[in-house]
Design a protein around this motif. Structure first.
Motif, PDB file in Angstrom:
ATOM      1  N   PRO A   1      87.171 118.853   2.724  1.00  0.00           N
ATOM      2  CA  PRO A   1      86.305 117.764   3.193  1.00  0.00           C
ATOM      3  C   PRO A   1      85.365 118.170   4.318  1.00  0.00           C
ATOM      4  O   PRO A   1      84.243 117.677   4.374  1.00  0.00           O
ATOM      5  CB  PRO A   1      87.300 116.694   3.667  1.00  0.00           C
ATOM      6  CG  PRO A   1      88.629 117.360   3.741  1.00  0.00           C
ATOM      7  CD  PRO A   1      88.604 118.499   2.786  1.00  0.00           C
ATOM      8  N   GLU A   2      85.837 119.080   5.209  1.00  0.00           N
ATOM      9  CA  GLU A   2      84.993 119.430   6.351  1.00  0.00           C
ATOM     10  C   GLU A   2      83.737 120.183   5.942  1.00  0.00           C
ATOM     11  O   GLU A   2      82.825 120.358   6.727  1.00  0.00           O
ATOM     12  CB  GLU A   2      85.793 120.201   7.412  1.00  0.00           C
ATOM     13  CG  GLU A   2      86.373 121.530   6.976  1.00  0.00           C
ATOM     14  CD  GLU A   2      87.816 121.407   6.492  1.00  0.00           C
ATOM     15  OE1 GLU A   2      88.173 120.332   5.971  1.00  0.00           O
ATOM     16  OE2 GLU A   2      88.571 122.381   6.622  1.00  0.00           O
ATOM     17  N   LYS A   3      83.696 120.644   4.673  1.00  0.00           N
ATOM     18  CA  LYS A   3      82.507 121.384   4.243  1.00  0.00           C
ATOM     19  C   LYS A   3      81.636 120.571   3.298  1.00  0.00           C
ATOM     20  O   LYS A   3      80.707 121.094   2.710  1.00  0.00           O
ATOM     21  CB  LYS A   3      82.937 122.683   3.557  1.00  0.00           C
ATOM     22  CG  LYS A   3      83.616 123.623   4.536  1.00  0.00           C
ATOM     23  CD  LYS A   3      83.910 124.959   3.912  1.00  0.00           C
ATOM     24  CE  LYS A   3      84.580 125.874   4.929  1.00  0.00           C
ATOM     25  NZ  LYS A   3      85.450 126.851   4.295  1.00  0.00           N
ATOM     26  N   ARG A   4      81.957 119.273   3.115  1.00  0.00           N
ATOM     27  CA  ARG A   4      81.233 118.517   2.097  1.00  0.00           C
ATOM     28  C   ARG A   4      80.011 117.792   2.618  1.00  0.00           C
ATOM     29  O   ARG A   4      79.198 117.322   1.855  1.00  0.00           O
ATOM     30  CB  ARG A   4      82.172 117.489   1.456  1.00  0.00           C
ATOM     31  CG  ARG A   4      83.160 118.160   0.559  1.00  0.00           C
ATOM     32  CD  ARG A   4      83.781 117.212  -0.397  1.00  0.00           C
ATOM     33  NE  ARG A   4      84.848 117.925  -1.092  1.00  0.00           N
ATOM     34  CZ  ARG A   4      85.492 117.474  -2.142  1.00  0.00           C
ATOM     35  NH1 ARG A   4      85.203 116.285  -2.622  1.00  0.00           N
ATOM     36  NH2 ARG A   4      86.434 118.171  -2.707  1.00  0.00           N
TER      37      ARG A   4
ATOM     38  N   ALA B   1      89.392 111.590   9.306  1.00  0.00           N
ATOM     39  CA  ALA B   1      88.115 111.277   9.944  1.00  0.00           C
ATOM     40  C   ALA B   1      87.544 112.535  10.586  1.00  0.00           C
ATOM     41  O   ALA B   1      86.341 112.795  10.503  1.00  0.00           O
ATOM     42  CB  ALA B   1      88.307 110.179  10.989  1.00  0.00           C
ATOM     43  N   ALA B   2      88.408 113.326  11.228  1.00  0.00           N
ATOM     44  CA  ALA B   2      87.939 114.556  11.860  1.00  0.00           C
ATOM     45  C   ALA B   2      87.434 115.536  10.804  1.00  0.00           C
ATOM     46  O   ALA B   2      86.376 116.142  10.957  1.00  0.00           O
ATOM     47  CB  ALA B   2      89.068 115.186  12.673  1.00  0.00           C
ATOM     48  N   ARG B   3      88.179 115.649   9.718  1.00  0.00           N
ATOM     49  CA  ARG B   3      87.762 116.564   8.656  1.00  0.00           C
ATOM     50  C   ARG B   3      86.405 116.129   8.082  1.00  0.00           C
ATOM     51  O   ARG B   3      85.558 116.960   7.790  1.00  0.00           O
ATOM     52  CB  ARG B   3      88.789 116.582   7.542  1.00  0.00           C
ATOM     53  CG  ARG B   3      90.091 117.223   7.932  1.00  0.00           C
ATOM     54  CD  ARG B   3      90.562 118.175   6.845  1.00  0.00           C
ATOM     55  NE  ARG B   3      91.871 118.720   7.133  1.00  0.00           N
ATOM     56  CZ  ARG B   3      92.059 119.889   7.720  1.00  0.00           C
ATOM     57  NH1 ARG B   3      91.022 120.629   8.076  1.00  0.00           N
ATOM     58  NH2 ARG B   3      93.270 120.324   7.956  1.00  0.00           N
ATOM     59  N   SER B   4      86.244 114.820   7.951  1.00  0.00           N
ATOM     60  CA  SER B   4      85.014 114.347   7.319  1.00  0.00           C
ATOM     61  C   SER B   4      83.795 114.618   8.191  1.00  0.00           C
ATOM     62  O   SER B   4      82.685 114.666   7.679  1.00  0.00           O
ATOM     63  CB  SER B   4      85.119 112.856   6.986  1.00  0.00           C
ATOM     64  OG  SER B   4      84.982 112.083   8.153  1.00  0.00           O
ATOM     65  N   VAL B   5      83.991 114.787   9.504  1.00  0.00           N
ATOM     66  CA  VAL B   5      82.834 115.156  10.320  1.00  0.00           C
ATOM     67  C   VAL B   5      82.770 116.660  10.540  1.00  0.00           C
ATOM     68  O   VAL B   5      82.004 117.141  11.375  1.00  0.00           O
ATOM     69  CB  VAL B   5      82.793 114.429  11.691  1.00  0.00           C
ATOM     70  CG1 VAL B   5      82.719 112.938  11.489  1.00  0.00           C
ATOM     71  CG2 VAL B   5      83.960 114.822  12.570  1.00  0.00           C
TER      72      VAL B   5
ATOM     73  N   THR C   1      91.672 106.146  -4.514  1.00  0.00           N
ATOM     74  CA  THR C   1      91.906 107.550  -4.904  1.00  0.00           C
ATOM     75  C   THR C   1      90.600 108.201  -5.343  1.00  0.00           C
ATOM     76  O   THR C   1      90.312 109.344  -4.983  1.00  0.00           O
ATOM     77  CB  THR C   1      92.938 107.618  -6.038  1.00  0.00           C
ATOM     78  OG1 THR C   1      94.095 106.887  -5.636  1.00  0.00           O
ATOM     79  CG2 THR C   1      93.327 109.046  -6.333  1.00  0.00           C
ATOM     80  N   THR C   2      89.797 107.468  -6.102  1.00  0.00           N
ATOM     81  CA  THR C   2      88.511 108.008  -6.532  1.00  0.00           C
ATOM     82  C   THR C   2      87.653 108.369  -5.327  1.00  0.00           C
ATOM     83  O   THR C   2      87.097 109.474  -5.247  1.00  0.00           O
ATOM     84  CB  THR C   2      87.770 106.967  -7.397  1.00  0.00           C
ATOM     85  OG1 THR C   2      88.632 106.562  -8.454  1.00  0.00           O
ATOM     86  CG2 THR C   2      86.494 107.535  -7.957  1.00  0.00           C
ATOM     87  N   LEU C   3      87.599 107.446  -4.364  1.00  0.00           N
ATOM     88  CA  LEU C   3      86.771 107.685  -3.185  1.00  0.00           C
ATOM     89  C   LEU C   3      87.275 108.899  -2.414  1.00  0.00           C
ATOM     90  O   LEU C   3      86.501 109.725  -1.932  1.00  0.00           O
ATOM     91  CB  LEU C   3      86.783 106.447  -2.291  1.00  0.00           C
ATOM     92  CG  LEU C   3      85.728 106.428  -1.194  1.00  0.00           C
ATOM     93  CD1 LEU C   3      84.370 106.141  -1.801  1.00  0.00           C
ATOM     94  CD2 LEU C   3      86.047 105.402  -0.127  1.00  0.00           C
ATOM     95  N   ARG C   4      88.619 109.001  -2.319  1.00  0.00           N
ATOM     96  CA  ARG C   4      89.206 110.116  -1.577  1.00  0.00           C
ATOM     97  C   ARG C   4      88.994 111.442  -2.310  1.00  0.00           C
ATOM     98  O   ARG C   4      88.961 112.493  -1.672  1.00  0.00           O
ATOM     99  CB  ARG C   4      90.686 109.847  -1.301  1.00  0.00           C
ATOM    100  CG  ARG C   4      90.874 108.641  -0.358  1.00  0.00           C
ATOM    101  CD  ARG C   4      92.319 108.193  -0.296  1.00  0.00           C
ATOM    102  NE  ARG C   4      93.166 109.230   0.246  1.00  0.00           N
ATOM    103  CZ  ARG C   4      93.286 109.491   1.544  1.00  0.00           C
ATOM    104  NH1 ARG C   4      92.633 108.763   2.417  1.00  0.00           N
ATOM    105  NH2 ARG C   4      94.063 110.449   1.954  1.00  0.00           N
ATOM    106  N   CYS C   5      88.870 111.386  -3.626  1.00  0.00           N
ATOM    107  CA  CYS C   5      88.523 112.597  -4.380  1.00  0.00           C
ATOM    108  C   CYS C   5      87.106 113.038  -4.029  1.00  0.00           C
ATOM    109  O   CYS C   5      86.833 114.224  -3.837  1.00  0.00           O
ATOM    110  CB  CYS C   5      88.606 112.355  -5.886  1.00  0.00           C
ATOM    111  SG  CYS C   5      90.289 112.337  -6.530  1.00  0.00           S
ATOM    112  N   ILE C   6      86.213 112.060  -3.937  1.00  0.00           N
ATOM    113  CA  ILE C   6      84.826 112.387  -3.615  1.00  0.00           C
ATOM    114  C   ILE C   6      84.736 112.954  -2.201  1.00  0.00           C
ATOM    115  O   ILE C   6      83.976 113.874  -1.929  1.00  0.00           O
ATOM    116  CB  ILE C   6      83.924 111.137  -3.763  1.00  0.00           C
ATOM    117  CG1 ILE C   6      83.992 110.612  -5.205  1.00  0.00           C
ATOM    118  CG2 ILE C   6      82.487 111.453  -3.369  1.00  0.00           C
ATOM    119  CD1 ILE C   6      83.361 109.255  -5.397  1.00  0.00           C
ATOM    120  N   ALA C   7      85.584 112.400  -1.298  1.00  0.00           N
ATOM    121  CA  ALA C   7      85.561 112.875   0.083  1.00  0.00           C
ATOM    122  C   ALA C   7      86.217 114.233   0.224  1.00  0.00           C
ATOM    123  O   ALA C   7      85.918 114.978   1.156  1.00  0.00           O
ATOM    124  CB  ALA C   7      86.279 111.872   0.990  1.00  0.00           C
ATOM    125  N   GLY C   8      87.142 114.562  -0.701  1.00  0.00           N
ATOM    126  CA  GLY C   8      87.841 115.835  -0.591  1.00  0.00           C
ATOM    127  C   GLY C   8      89.210 115.714   0.034  1.00  0.00           C
ATOM    128  O   GLY C   8      89.882 116.716   0.226  1.00  0.00           O
TER     129      GLY C   8
END
Lengths: 353, 282, 275
Positions: free
Chosen positions: A72-75, B182-186, A44-51
């Motif tokens: 996430p797409e803007k991080r 995965a798509a969002r992260s890229v 959960t922590t990691l997913r928070c960092i990822a967004g």
């Protein structure tokens, strides 16, 4: 590369608090492992960092920028998934190129960067394969390459090796470590495998029940666990509960309720205090004969022993306590056999009860 | 353990399949062959193309109409379904769940009920026109005439959109969230996730849904028979006319062969795909 | 917060649209079934009442109301549907078991047989069966209609049954065989009880398909066999109220099936119905 900062991050799912007021700073260029049992909040922590998850409270920074609510797409992060999540309808090349295309990178540049990163993960020539045509280890490396090709600000890895067989897993630990060093990228690595954490981390953050229990280098965590949980979770430990019977100039004496007495370094122990002794298997010395001049020499009884090939896993009984140790290969002791053991005082780990 | 897992089990499986297979052979394959033979036979019983000449000259326009309705209905319902399914898959709102369960209704209602519904809803003085007239959107004296291609297409959309949505959504639900993440992260935004990841990943499923919808629209007799007034109408309605008014089975069969031809390529794609999947597992 | 509001607005619009498109036609049926007089262009009927319902359900007999009792047609429909379903399932269960559990010789060909009626229009089949049925004295009889319904339903029966059996892990049967149960006993004591929910879905679906079958009955049964869909069709031209009543009666089993399938839901069953 910026540092990653978590400030009081909290995430609840219904009544369960998955992450509980977590403060953490991941330094620029280091690889930090979030380690803990399942359900400890590390993913959960990691997913928070990822967004992928928005925390209920607290703030997250990538460098100077607060990203708590940024999608996430803007991080500008790279994420490696446990199941790799390689898009099955795209070739290796397309998987890697997708993010670059979204950024409108020129075509030649895309080709160049994809080839570059593929050679980095030693998969040159695999561009036109589909994920299903690759082995598990290769898929893993494609997933890594996909995360790296965008040159993200931070690399996040969610148990990336847990679907590989044991042998490959060990190899990949070093490979990931090497790659991270080579690129100097800030990386956060989630795992429940303590061996993995010890091998590849600059620092380890041990989590339990959503809280940070201990943060330190692998050596610190292993040699000076903060409490019984850490001592039990990282490396093997046998635990003995005891009371401080007396404190002298050159050390202290502990006594268990069934009368076993240990000498330990004095430290900051106070008489009457109860304490837990954590004994690592490698710190149990086997003596050929009893010795008068050495401290902490006991006669222990073999409970059971199992042959492991390069060693013998042996459980001993000392008073009412069970100690685990590893004997060099040789004759396998039979249950009931008596052995002389020594527990060097300076090796004993004392943790709070 | 012979025969339990992939073994042959001797004649047992054939014996078990015999009643069903025999029934299909007699009641389906035989009349299927008959329909083709009849279509090439003239009144005297000799080989001829006269039925096809008649079919084309009398009903050529309707053949085109059938194709037009099927293409239109399939395209629109597929477009709507893809949008709906993607929306339901990506949204966790109550509205999405509500839309999902409401849309299921269309799958389960039989065509005969849907036809009656459309007949009352779309009639010149039906509920739709009543509502539109009271909102001032249509003139009271010239209500919308919908017992034609428009109403028919609407009826098919009403029934087929939920069907495709359901099939596509079942496909989308199987896709693990990590593929989307995965798509969002890229750097993919919602439209990239839908158009570049989700829909391409289930292309085969979409193809099957599209093919089945097209075949259903071409084959359906009930809906056009009950709601299309006059000409042009669908080939299925013409077949019924040919049989009930003229007792002319030969031209009816020729029209039937036209139906086979319209669905031909798609039906064969569906058959090949499904058989291959069932037999070889891919 | 702007995007949040815009999103809520869009979702609200979508909900209204979907609601109107789905429930507009359905409410048209409901309103017509209780409308005694409804003049254009009023939004609601001038006079409502249950006269058509009562007449249709045989509770009253009034020559001024253009509706007949539906019980006769209901009885025919039930008879046809029950017999067809029983016969379909007796053929479909062994066939489904064979397809799910054996390596069948000529499997591709047999599958093709079971798939063709789903891919190609069935109307030409009915049309071409009619002369044959007439010769055999089956046209316009309940027996003839039952045969047609079996043809329409058998495919669905076989496919859903096959997926219901396939959904049960084979290890469970192997375990039974390993402790000494015969294949026959394993089928009855292990597979059949485990697959029961799927078989139920299959049976109910077949039953409803038969109950609402139109095209085959139209060609083979008319004008002598009047099932509910036929009665609906024959009244739909001149009597909106009565037709709406029958349509609602026919709609109820489908709604119940929808509830059932949501209860014992497995996507595989829908695969049998749809794919």
């Amino acid at each position: 590369m910026p540092e990653v900062k978590l400030d009081g991050v909290t995430k609840r799912y219904g009544k369960v608090t998955a992450v509980d007021r977590l403060d953490l700073v991941v330094r620029d260029g280091e690889i930090l492992t979030l380690l803990g049992p399942s359900g400890c909040g590390k993913t959960t922590t990691l997913r928070c960092i990822a967004g992928f998850v928005v925390p209920d409270e607290g703030r997250i920074f990538l460098g100077e920028e607060e990203v708590t609510r940024l999608p996430p797409e803007k991080r500008d992060i790279g994420f490696v998934f446990q199941n790799y999540a390689l898009w099955p309808h795209m070739t290796v090349f397309q998987n890697l190129a997708f993010g670059l295309q979204l950024r409108r990178t020129p075509k030649e540049e895309i080709g160049k960067r994809v080839r570059e990163v593929l050679s980095l993960v030693r998969l040159s020539g695999m561009e036109d394969r589909y994920p299903r045509q690759l082995s598990g280890g290769q898929q893993q490396r494609v997933a890594l390459a996909r995360a790296l090709v965008l040159r993200p600000r931070v690399l996040l890895l969610d148990e990336p090796l847990s679907n590989l067989d044991a042998k490959l897993r060990e190899e990949m630990r070093f490979e990931i470590r090497e790659l991270q060093r080579q690129l100097g990228i800030t990386a956060i690595y989630v795992t429940h495998d303590q061996a993995e954490a010890l091998v590849l981390s600059d620092r380890i953050a041990v989590l339990n029940e959503g809280r940070l229990v201990q943060l330190g280098t692998p050596e610190e965590i292993y040699q000076r666990p903060a409490n019984r949980f850490v001592a039990g979770f990282i490396g093997l430990s046998s635990f003995v509960e005891a009371r401080v019977a007396s404190v002298e100039a050159d050390g202290a004496t502990l006594e268990t309720e069934d009368g076993v007495r240990f000498r330990v370094p004095k430290g900051s122990l106070a008489e009457g205090q109860t304490i837990v002794l954590a004994i690592r298997p490698e710190h149990v010395e086997i003596l050929a004969a009893p010795s008068e001049e050495l401290e902490n020499v006991f006669q222990a009884e073999v409970l059971r022993a199992a042959y492991l090939g390069n060693s013998i896993d042996c459980r001993l009984r000392l008073g009412k306590w069970e100690l685990r140790t590893q004997l060099p290969p040789g004759k396998i002791p039979s249950p009931g056999e008596k052995l002389w053991i020594r527990l060097p005082p300076e090796k004993l780990i004392l943790v709070e009860a | 353990m012979k025969g339990l897992r992939g073994g042959t089990g001797g004649f047992l499986p054939l014996f078990l399949l015999l009643p069903a297979v025999a029934f299909i052979l007699v009641m389906y394959v035989y009349p299927f062959a008959l329909s083709i033979i009849r279509s090439f036979t003239d009144e005297a019983g000799s080989l001829s193309l006269v039925n096809y000449h008649k079919a084309v000259s009398l009903y050529g326009r309707d053949i085109l109409f059938s194709i037009q309705v099927a293409v239109l209905g399939t395209l629109i319902s597929t477009g709507l379904s893809l949008a709906l399914a993607a929306y339901i898959r990506l949204s966790d709102s109550r509205v999405a769940r509500l839309v999902n369960s409401m849309s299921r209704l269309g799958i389960f209602l039989p065509y005969v009920v849907v036809a009656q519904m459309m007949r009352s809803f779309l009639a010149p003085h039906g509920l739709l026109n009543v509502l539109l007239a009271n909102m001032g959107l249509v003139d009271i004296d010239t209500p919308l005439q919908l017992f034609n291609i428009r109403g028919l297409t609407f009826g098919f959309l009403w029934k087929e959109t939920p069907f495709i949505t359901f099939i596509v959504l079942s496909g989308l639900q199987v896709i693990d969230d990590t593929y989307i993440e995965a798509a969002r992260s890229v750097g993919a935004r919602t439209r990239h996730v839908i158009l570049r990841i989700l829909l391409p990943m289930i292309k085969p499923t979409i193809a099957i849904a599209v093919v089945l919808t097209f075949c259903t629209i071409v084959s359906t007799f009930t809906l056009p028979y009950m709601i299309v007034a006059g000409n042009p109408t669908t080939v299925t309605v013409d077949i019924a006319h040919r049989v009930t008014y003229f007792g002319d089975y030969r031209v009816a069969s020729a029209l039937g062969v036209f139906l086979y031809l319209i669905v031909g390529a798609m039906a064969i794609y569906y058959l090949r795909r499904t058989v291959r999947e069932e037999v070889y597992g891919y | 917060m702007g995007t949040k509001w815009r999103r809520a607005l869009l979702e609200g619009l979508l909900l209204c649209l979907v609601f109107f498109v789905i429930f507009g036609p359905i409410s048209s049926l409901l309103i017509w079934s209780i409308a005694i007089r409804w003049y254009w262009p009023h939004v609601l009927p001038q006079e409502i009442g249950l006269a058509y319902w009562k007449q249709a359900l045989g509770l009253q007999r009034d020559w001024a109301i253009a509706a007949v009792s539906i019980w006769g047609a209901f009885g025919t429909s039930m008879l046809v549907a029950l017999v067809s379903t029983a016969l379909v399932m007796t053929m479909a269960i062994p066939a489904g078991y064979a397809l799910a559990r054996f390596r069948v010789p000529l499997k591709a060909l047999i599958l093709l047989l079971f798939l063709m009626p789903k891919a190609f229009p069935q109307q030409p089949i009915f049309v071409n069966l009619l002369p044959t049925f007439t010769r055999w004295g089956l046209a316009g009889t309940v027996q003839g209609v039952i045969l047609i319904h079996i043809l329409v339903c058998l495919i669905f029966g076989v496919w859903i049954t096959t997926s219901a059996f396939k959904a049960i892990p084979q290890e469970l049967e192997e375990a039974a065989r390993s402790v000494g149960a015969t294949r026959w006993r394993t089928f009855w004591k292990v597979l059949l009880p485990l697959a029961a929910p799927g078989l139920l879905v299959s049976t109910v679906f077949v039953f409803i398909t038969s109950l609402t079958e139109f095209t085959g009955t139209f060609f083979i049964g008319l004008p002598f066999v009047t099932t509910l869909p036929m009665l609906l069709y024959s009244s739909s031209g001149y009597n909106m109220q009565f037709a709406s009543v029958i349509a609602i009666v026919l709609l109820i089993p489908s709604l119940l099936f929808m509830v059932l399938i949501q209860r014992v839901f497995r996507p595989e069953y829908m695969g049998g119905i749809a794919g």
